[in-house]
Design an enzyme around this catalytic site. Structure first.
Site, PDB file in Angstrom:
ATOM      1  N   CYS A  47       0.838  -1.232   0.103  1.00 52.11           N
ATOM      2  CA  CYS A  47      -0.163  -0.012  -0.019  1.00 52.11           C
ATOM      3  C   CYS A  47       0.919   1.248   0.140  1.00 52.11           C
ATOM      4  O   CYS A  47       1.968   1.192   0.567  1.00 52.11           O
ATOM      5  CB  CYS A  47      -0.909   0.150   1.274  1.00 52.11           C
ATOM      6  SG  CYS A  47      -2.106   1.344   1.215  1.00 52.11           S
ATOM      7  N   CYS A  51       0.036   4.839   6.955  1.00 53.09           N
ATOM      8  CA  CYS A  51      -0.473   4.605   8.267  1.00 53.09           C
ATOM      9  C   CYS A  51       0.479   4.007   9.162  1.00 53.09           C
ATOM     10  O   CYS A  51       0.824   2.944   8.922  1.00 53.09           O
ATOM     11  CB  CYS A  51      -1.909   3.948   8.205  1.00 53.09           C
ATOM     12  SG  CYS A  51      -3.003   4.588   6.804  1.00 53.09           S
ATOM     13  N   CYS A  54       0.358   0.154  10.181  1.00 53.36           N
ATOM     14  CA  CYS A  54       0.061  -0.838   9.508  1.00 53.36           C
ATOM     15  C   CYS A  54       1.241  -1.390   8.746  1.00 53.36           C
ATOM     16  O   CYS A  54       1.937  -0.675   8.031  1.00 53.36           O
ATOM     17  CB  CYS A  54      -1.020  -0.150   8.386  1.00 53.36           C
ATOM     18  SG  CYS A  54      -1.556  -1.319   7.240  1.00 53.36           S
ATOM     19  N   CYS A  91     -16.222  -9.763   5.743  1.00 53.40           N
ATOM     20  CA  CYS A  91     -15.843  -8.348   5.481  1.00 53.40           C
ATOM     21  C   CYS A  91     -14.527  -8.703   4.590  1.00 53.40           C
ATOM     22  O   CYS A  91     -13.658  -9.537   4.795  1.00 53.40           O
ATOM     23  CB  CYS A  91     -15.516  -7.975   6.755  1.00 53.40           C
ATOM     24  SG  CYS A  91     -16.908  -7.614   7.615  1.00 53.40           S
ATOM     25  N   CYS A 124     -19.592  -6.665   3.777  1.00 51.96           N
ATOM     26  CA  CYS A 124     -18.909  -5.548   4.013  1.00 51.96           C
ATOM     27  C   CYS A 124     -17.498  -5.386   3.272  1.00 51.96           C
ATOM     28  O   CYS A 124     -16.765  -6.435   3.316  1.00 51.96           O
ATOM     29  CB  CYS A 124     -18.490  -5.580   5.667  1.00 51.96           C
ATOM     30  SG  CYS A 124     -17.691  -3.931   6.187  1.00 51.96           S
ATOM     31  N   CYS A 184     -19.797   1.359   8.277  1.00 55.82           N
ATOM     32  CA  CYS A 184     -19.268   0.688   9.842  1.00 55.82           C
ATOM     33  C   CYS A 184     -17.901   1.561   9.878  1.00 55.82           C
ATOM     34  O   CYS A 184     -16.901   1.782   9.091  1.00 55.82           O
ATOM     35  CB  CYS A 184     -18.740  -0.640   9.263  1.00 55.82           C
ATOM     36  SG  CYS A 184     -17.655  -1.402  10.466  1.00 55.82           S
ATOM     37  N   ARG A 256     -18.404  -3.381  17.674  1.00 58.86           N
ATOM     38  CA  ARG A 256     -17.781  -4.421  17.350  1.00 58.86           C
ATOM     39  C   ARG A 256     -16.430  -4.584  17.868  1.00 58.86           C
ATOM     40  O   ARG A 256     -15.545  -3.558  17.909  1.00 58.86           O
ATOM     41  CB  ARG A 256     -17.456  -4.604  15.652  1.00 58.86           C
ATOM     42  CG  ARG A 256     -18.894  -4.281  15.105  1.00 58.86           C
ATOM     43  CD  ARG A 256     -18.689  -4.951  13.502  1.00 58.86           C
ATOM     44  NE  ARG A 256     -19.698  -4.528  12.649  1.00 58.86           N
ATOM     45  CZ  ARG A 256     -20.619  -5.449  12.451  1.00 58.86           C
ATOM     46  NH1 ARG A 256     -20.700  -6.560  13.217  1.00 58.86           N
ATOM     47  NH2 ARG A 256     -21.709  -5.269  11.795  1.00 58.86           N
TER      48      ARG A 256
END
Length: 329
Positions: A47, A51, A54, A91, A124, A184, A256
């Site tokens: 990616c 972040c 991550c 998801c 999701c 979400c 969640r």
């Protein structure tokens, strides 16, 4: 809810806060059962974002190797396995900055969604930034809900991510809501933030119009090679307090209990369920980190006398309050 209201709740004596949260939970959820969700990374690593929590960022030297988008048959195999072990929401997450209509990878993801939607589970996805037309296309393909977390407060966010802004996150959420999908949206505890940062994040989420259908609370799993690899564990009581305040602030959302459960004892998770959590991510892996084994989760729910919710593919996005401004802008 406003920050000062949330802070007053958070600072209540522990058992008084749990009592209030439980009262709100029971008033809004007459079914005490828990929804089981499975999260699959359909495109891992590589990616371009930075972040700092991550391990999938190409900017950091981690153990995660970049992989191409999974083949549809492999995704379907995992989705069928998830359904067979009790998951009612599947998801799918992809490690990229965003998706754009008309591209090969977007069309491939749409095809995957269409087939997964035929299995009878809620669908999701989390694919990064989303424009209005892409959001409409995903809704048409069968997406029940779109996950796009705010992670932390607007003030702390630039310390965690610099390759996109908080406003970018809010714009995607607005596009999702306008397309008629459920949202979400939650955050991650343990990013070096203060409790005030956590509550400011919750203030933003609670003032969405409409409020999100589900609100994941993640505890950071520090990943080797990322800037936050040495982060301190989240205090158990702060975690339970956040679950409780989230339940009060967004009473109709599924709260969640998400990443970080490998570090939680059964007793901690039981407190979270009592405080208002009514969904868990289930299975052996949560994107690139471990997750409690299926059998262990089933045993815990049995100890607590908690059943599991059935899927609701016809789940409608919560309606906006026409007397209030649309938020976020």
């Amino acid at each position: 809810m406003k920050f000062n209201e949330l802070k007053a709740l958070f600072e209540l004596p522990f058992f008084e806060l749990l009592k209030q949260a439980r009262t709100v939970h029971e008033a809004n959820w007459d079914n005490p059962d828990v929804q089981l969700c499975t999260l699959l990374s359909i495109k891992t690593g590589g990616c371009s974002e930075d972040c700092s929590y991550c391990s999938q960022s190409a900017r950091y030297n981690t153990e995660v190797e970049a992989e191409r988008l999974m083949e549809k048959r492999d995704v379907m195999e995992r989705a069928l396995a998830a359904k067979a072990t009790g998951s009612t929401r599947f998801c799918m997450g992809a490690a990229w900055k965003g998706v754009r209509g008309g591209t090969k990878r977007f069309e491939q993801v749409v095809e995957i969604i269409e087939d997964v939607a035929k299995l009878g589970m809620e669908v999701c996805v989390t694919l990064g930034e989303l424009g209005p037309e892409e959001a409409k296309r995903l809704k048409k393909a069968g997406v029940t809900a779109y996950n796009h977390n705010l992670d932390t407060s607007p003030e702390h966010y630039p310390n965690i991510v610099t390759t996109h802004t908080y406003e970018d996150r809010l714009r995607t959420i607005r596009n999702v809501q306008d397309a008629g999908m459920s949202v979400c949206c939650g955050g991650i505890l343990g990013l070096g933030e203060t409790n005030d940062d956590r509550l400011k994040m919750l203030e933003v989420i609670s003032e969405f119009n409409p409020q999100p259908e589900s609100l994941p609370i993640n505890s950071l799993m520090p990943m080797p090679g990322t800037p936050l690899e040495g982060a301190e564990p989240v205090d158990v009581f702060d975690l339970v307090r956040m679950i409780a305040v989230a339940r009060i602030a967004v009473p109709k959302a599924k709260v969640r209990l998400s990443a970080g459960r490998t570090r939680m004892s059964d007793e901690t998770q039981a407190l979270c369920f009592f405080a208002g959590a009514n969904s868990i991510f289930y299975g052996e892996k949560l994107l690139t980190t471990g997750n409690p084994a299926v059998e262990k989760d089933q045993a815990l729910l049995a100890k607590l006398g908690l059943g599991t919710l059935a899927p609701n593919q016809e789940l409608a996005a919560p309606a906006a309050d026409k007397e209030k401004p649309l938020c976020p802008a």
